[in-house]
Write a protein that holds these residues in place. Structure first.
Motif, short mmCIF file in Angstrom:
data_model
loop_
_atom_site.label_atom_id
_atom_site.label_comp_id
_atom_site.label_asym_id
_atom_site.label_seq_id
_atom_site.Cartn_x
_atom_site.Cartn_y
_atom_site.Cartn_z
N GLU A 125 0.12 5.68 -5.84
CA GLU A 125 -0.51 5.51 -6.79
C GLU A 125 -0.47 6.13 -7.98
OE1 GLU A 125 -4.95 4.56 -5.97
OE2 GLU A 125 -4.49 2.81 -4.76
N ALA A 126 -0.14 7.62 -8.13
CA ALA A 126 -0.25 8.56 -8.87
C ALA A 126 0.73 9.18 -9.05
CB ALA A 126 -1.19 10.06 -8.47
N SER A 172 1.01 -1.42 0.10
CA SER A 172 -0.12 0.17 -0.33
C SER A 172 0.37 1.25 0.20
CB SER A 172 -0.59 0.49 1.55
OG SER A 172 0.56 -0.07 2.27
N ALA A 201 6.32 -0.40 -11.69
CA ALA A 201 4.96 -0.77 -10.93
C ALA A 201 4.33 -1.81 -10.62
CB ALA A 201 4.33 0.33 -11.82
N GLY A 202 4.22 -1.95 -8.65
CA GLY A 202 3.83 -3.28 -8.41
C GLY A 202 5.19 -3.83 -8.05
N TRP A 235 2.61 12.77 -3.07
CA TRP A 235 3.76 12.19 -3.11
C TRP A 235 4.35 13.01 -1.84
CZ3 TRP A 235 6.71 8.66 -1.91
CH2 TRP A 235 8.23 8.79 -1.41
N GLU A 275 3.24 1.77 -1.62
CA GLU A 275 3.52 2.57 -3.79
C GLU A 275 2.65 3.61 -4.45
OE1 GLU A 275 3.65 -0.62 -6.49
OE2 GLU A 275 4.53 0.32 -7.40
#
Lengths: 532, 274
Positions: free
Chosen positions: A49-50, A45, A197-198, A58, A47
């Motif tokens: 998202e935007a 969680s 990402a991920g 951020w 990471e």
């Protein structure tokens, strides 16, 4: 014969492969080669998202931390004071509405362009227009007066502006576009090299950084679930692994447990008005917790140390407010566990015990539903522990898991286990100050004019230190407030220590008190970590 | 003595034993609900012992009580959902006898629902009805009737060609009369067996969507909840949290399946010779 031969071959190949595998992981595991690299495992969680864009949260989002890639005008010290970073000076007008800030003129973005007041103004105006995760609504406009001076014009006095400036990373006006989050350019300690990402993000030290040169040259952050992260530590693949209290007593070879003090608190709200339905049809208030004596009894009827032992295996400390250990915390909030006094308070207030052991008064039974977000096992355990303890003073609690889609509305009438804790006194305002549109505080129905007044005054105070005093008075001024002797509309249980497994020869620099969110805070000062 | 039993009696006896076992679990579980909800942190994370047969979890809850209570809830939900579901199947199956157009619509509905994986429909319907017991029961009922409906429909279509049905029609009996007087008794054995065989599906699907977080809320002791919570603790070596509840779920499902098969053989003696 042929069959046997081929079988033998296969076996041989497997043996070879498994040996290769071993030697490979061995070289990974001994940390000698990488004196200036660190691999950190964080929750999935964490990471963003935007992407790594301060405008979309951020660093300056729900979980505040230093933005690493970008630099900020100010920064918070380990005792949560304010120090200059990009800013050279700060002058606040008498009315508290205009803040004039001089920006250093020797700072460059990593693409070679100079960071000017234009960029600062651009960043803040962008945040005001587009930020959905942090509150910039008090900003009327940011204006770059010249290359190194920026003026913030506020709509109303806002002394906590310092703390907003300490988490808002400055983005370059010339290189900002919609995909900035994926390819951030900043002037901070690190450059983002790669983002899968991920999976992971790789940072490298910024060679042109204007401050002290970072010790750690390369930081890799891997996003993992709790159990995978633990397995990664057991396999020796990462240097720092976040973990939970339920795993903390496991021994992992080559790692030791690192505990970070936090203001990541857990507590529950007690609706302070009687149950009714507002004009939108929402049910507000709770007939049992509306009685201030009940709230006082609950506050001293819970043995916080016991809760911490039960739920966190001892990895936490008792909390008495939303802002324990912060410069604006009022120590008057602290109370001692005293179940006999709690019972006495309830008896005196007319809540009498019947044969079933549950109290009641004028037909109202001393019971409430304690909600918790169903995805959070720690909060579920907290709810269960509170339930067991309140049973002893004659209050019946039933627990119920709820999703965040309904939790906010349900919390207006039933207590909910919350988690808060931020590096700004605004949190007091958000939780306790009356919202003019409804007449109650936003998250739990409660309102006190005197407390509101102190908080308004604290916001318009131009001297930061004086504003701390006013924030403290908002909590308890000697006659009223939100503490035990006051209205006590929220009960605070504990601050959860953030736990990490850290490789034995890695030395983590002293941490400032972590805010809510078990993620990026640990790497706030990764530049000062060292290998021994 | 056993030797003197014929197959039919043995089958009946087996079915009765299985049924009694399932009834004990489903009723016993109801009485254990209080014990299943009780938390006591002084006894957390105990491995299986004489006092706590299935061990305890991180909140100090007795896993035996939780497992029984969860199974009981699953069985009760399964029975309720299967009952609704089989009624839908019966109505639609027999309706197929009423005319070509209705037959077409029923067939279309069956194909439509069967063409999408059960679990997807279940999740969507359960979410629509606000999750919880209500969402799960409605979701299960609306998705599990198709295969039984198809079997009943096939039976009915076959029956329609039978001389005695045709004669009944020629004698002036209405379609509804034929459906209820002549067809219903004939499809009943299929229906009863299909109903029981639907249980294991319903129970497993209830556990699945609860495991995925779209079913029962997680303060309730449900098998799906227990299993999904246990995954977090497997890595710290607490195997008993997943093992016993999982094995019990499998046993219950197998019992239902065996009972259903036996029942079919007993009721539909022709197929016993196959």
């Amino acid at each position: 014969m042929k069959k046997k031969l081929s079988a033998l071959c296969i076996v041989l190949i497997f043996v070879c492969l498994s040996f290769c595998g071993c030697s490979d992981s061995n070289s990974k595991a001994n940390g000698k080669v990488k004196k200036d690299e660190v691999i950190v495992a964080m929750p999935v969680s964490s990471e963003p998202e935007a992407g790594f864009n301060p405008v979309y949260g951020w660093g300056a989002g729900e979980h505040v931390h230093e933005p690493l890639i970008q630099s900020t005008l100010f920064y918070t010290t380990s005792d949560l004071g304010i120090e200059l970073d990009l800013a050279e000076s700060c002058i606040i007008s008498e009315d508290g509405l205009t803040w004039t800030i001089t920006v250093r003129d020797d700072v460059k973005f990593t693409d070679g362009d100079r960071l000017t007041a234009e960029d600062v103004a651009f960043t803040y105006n962008k945040c005001r227009d587009e930020s959905s995760v942090n509150d910039f609504s008090m900003l009327k406009e940011a204006i770059a007066v010249d290359k190194s001076t920026v003026e913030f014009h506020l709509k109303y006095p806002f002394s906590s502006w310092y703390y907003t400036m300490a988490v808002t990373g400055i983005v370059p006006k010339h290189a900002y576009n919609e995909s900035y989050g994926e390819n951030p350019i900043g002037s901070g300690k690190y450059i983002m090299k790669q983002w899968d990402a991920g999976q992971q993000v790789i940072f490298e030290a910024n060679p042109d950084y204007y401050g002290k040169e970072p010790n750690v040259k390369k930081l890799t952050v891997i996003f993992m679930e709790e159990d995978t992260a633990l397995a990664a530590a057991q396999a020796g693949e990462v240097d720092v692994v976040y973990t939970a209290a339920s795993y903390a007593d496991l021994k992992v070879d080559g790692y030791s447990l690192f505990k970070a003090e936090t203001v990541d608190n857990r507590g529950f709200n007690l609706p302070a008005v009687k149950r009714h339905t507002d004009n939108k049809g929402t049910v507000i208030g709770n007939n049992f917790t509306a009685d201030v004596e009940v709230r006082r009894a609950i506050n001293i009827g819970i043995d916080r140390d016991r809760v911490i032992d039960d739920v966190l295996n001892g990895y936490g400390c008792a909390a008495y407010s939303v802002c324990d250990k912060m410069p604006w915390y009022n120590g008057e909030a602290e109370v001692a566990y005293n179940p006999d006094k709690a019972k006495e308070i309830l008896d005196n207030a007319g809540w009498k015990t019947d044969s079933s052991g549950v109290r009641s008064k004028d037909g109202v039974i001393a019971e409430f539903k304690l909600l918790y977000p169903s995805s959070d096992s720690v909060r579920q355990a907290l709810a269960e522990s509170v339930k067991n303890q309140l049973e002893k003073i004659g209050i019946k609690v039933t627990t119920e898991g709820v999703g965040w889609d309904t939790a906010y509305t349900r919390a207006l009438s039933d207590p909910l286990i919350w988690g808060w804790g931020a590096h700004t006194p605004m949190e007091l305002y958000n939780i306790y100050h009356t919202d003019n549109s409804t007449g109650y505080a936003v998250y739990s129905p409660y309102s006190n004019d005197i407390t509101d007044k102190y908080m308004d005054d604290a916001m318009s105070e131009t001297d930061l230190n004086k504003s701390y005093e006013l924030w403290k008075k908002a909590q308890w001024d000697g006659t009223t407030g939100i503490t035990q002797q006051g209205d006590i509309p929220w009960i605070w249980l504990c601050n959860i220590e953030h736990l990490y497994f850290v490789r034995d020869n890695l030395k983590i620099a002293e941490q400032k008190i972590h805010p809510h969110g078990h993620g990026w805070s640990i790497v706030n000062n990764v530049d000062m970590w060292s290998w021994e | 003595m056993l030797a003197s039993w014929n197959n039919r009696k043995a089958l009946l006896a087996k079915t009765i034993i299985l049924t009694v076992f399932l009834i004990i679990i489903s009723i016993g579980g109801i009485f254990m609900e209080e014990a299943a909800l009780e938390t006591d942190f002084s006894r957390k994370n105990l491995s299986p012992c004489f006092k706590y047969l299935f061990g305890t979890d991180n909140l100090g809850r007795d896993m035996f009580a939780r497992t029984m209570c969860g199974l009981s809830a699953s069985i009760r939900i399964g029975i309720l959902a299967s009952a609704f579901s089989s009624v839908i199947a019966l109505v639609f199956g027999i309706a197929a006898a009423l005319g070509k157009r209705i037959d077409f619509i029923v067939n279309f509905l069956i194909d439509l629902i069967m063409s999408v994986p059960h679990i997807l429909f279940l999740i969507i319907i359960s979410l629509c009805f606000g999750k919880g017991v209500r969402g799960v029961v409605i979701g299960l009922s609306l998705t599990h009737w198709t295969s039984l409906a198809r079997v009943i429909r096939a039976e009915v279509v076959q029956l329609k060609q039978q001389p005695y049905i045709k004669i009944s029609g020629k004698l002036g009996k209405g379609k509804l009369y034929i459906a209820f007087q002549h067809m219903l008794p004939h499809v009943f054995p299929q229906f009863a067996a299909g109903l029981v065989l639907m249980f294991p599906h319903a129970v497993l699907h209830e556990a699945s969507i609860t495991f995925l977080g779209f079913g029962l809320s997680n303060e309730q002791p449900a098998i799906g909840v227990i299993l999904s919570e246990s995954t977090k603790y497997l890595v710290s070596g607490m195997w008993w949290l997943a093992f016993f509840p999982g094995v019990m779920l499998v046993i219950v499902v197998i019992c239902f399946y065996a009972a259903g098969n036996n029942l079919r053989k007993v009721l539909n003696s022709a197929s016993a010779h196959n």
